[in-house]
Write a protein that holds these residues in place. Sequence first.
Motif, short mmCIF file in Angstrom:
data_model
loop_
_atom_site.label_atom_id
_atom_site.label_comp_id
_atom_site.label_asym_id
_atom_site.label_seq_id
_atom_site.Cartn_x
_atom_site.Cartn_y
_atom_site.Cartn_z
N THR A 124 -128.97 -10.66 14.49
CA THR A 124 -128.24 -11.18 13.33
C THR A 124 -126.98 -11.93 13.72
N LYS B 211 -128.95 -1.79 11.33
CA LYS B 211 -128.58 -3.13 11.78
C LYS B 211 -129.14 -3.43 13.17
N GLN C 203 -122.15 -10.58 1.30
CA GLN C 203 -120.84 -10.04 1.66
C GLN C 203 -119.82 -11.14 1.88
N GLU D 173 -125.62 -10.25 4.60
CA GLU D 173 -124.38 -10.78 5.16
C GLU D 173 -123.85 -11.94 4.32
#
Length: 403
Positions: free
Chosen positions: A8, A3, A44, A41
Amino acid sequence: MIKRPLYTEKIMTYVNTPFVKILTGVRRCGKSTILKMVMQELRQRGIDERCILHYNFDSLEYEELKTAETLFFEIKQHLSTEAKTYLFLDEIQEVKFWEKVVNSLMTDYDVDIYVTGSNSRMMSSEISTHLTGRYISFRIFPLSFAEYLVFRKTYTEVSDNHSELINYLKFGGFPAIHLQSYSQDDAYTIIRDIYNSTIFTDIVKRNQIRKVDQLERIVRFVFDNVGRTFSASSISKYLKSENRSIDNETVYSYLAKLESAYIVHRCSRYDVQGKEILKTQEKFYLADPAFRYGVLGYSSDSVVAMLENIVYLELRRRGYEVYVGKLDNMEIDFIATKQESKLYIQVTQQINSPETEQREYGRLLDIHDNYPKYVLRTDAFAGGNYEGIKTMHIAEFLLSAEY
């Protein structure tokens, strides 16, 4: 995927907002992977896979979609009719008039769009015309020192921060180098591949440059003079000494093309007393220090310049505008500004004499304001403050959250 929350988290702030999210930066700095992290993301968060469309225009799979019309109709037929579609367009600069496609989709359909590009013409007047007030730009850099340590920890034990800085200096921050353990030769082979693909795809091919040898000589001059002020005329004189004639305007044109491909960053000078940006004798820094060593080879006399390069990139990552400071006949390595904040920074490998100490600290003491001032170094030193000037090891500065 390892990550990279530095990017992000910023990008996710703008999910479902009426802005095109544009990620730009030098090739192989991690833009495509960051796109995939955003896609992950979204999954999710419960977004249906059928509502996520991803196109990578570096792939031959999409070679037939590199005109505005074909791309528009391809995407149109795959848009969801029941919910918002999340559209990811990777290396979009390969598509001519792509901004018209994006504008039409934004206007007529329920979409949230993310694009990446490896050329600063991504931010050209054409985009401003078609996407005025409708895009957010995110500049992506190779790994910071902090990110580099995270990557290294996934496949090996790391040394102390000071020792790791030496490794980071030599091998830089391209993610591909730090996904596993490579020998120096293998690492620099990867770096040269990144360099060559950028030069020939984003500069030579796109600009139809015929005198490639001339371009490469200018690149080598810039790489060999990182951290030094120079002008187009100094490059012209250098090439003439090698029996290569070139005028100043052509040099400026080549430098602009290197900037547009994010291979180099132009750092203007700032007159501390006159409080104005100067238009002559700029410095150039590389997108990554590994470019210097991969192309020209390692040399110990380049270490100070590359340490400057690393500090420059870190300041840019953190959102600072960065200048070389001019104070009378003295030079301040960096003046970094962001909104109402300002930093003054001197970078040195070591201070081994009273004369060097006076030179590095004296320049900052001659600036009479209350903004933070730093001397950054890599040698051992006692204490962390010199008449109000903070002394830090470069590794600790790069990892610090206080500025």
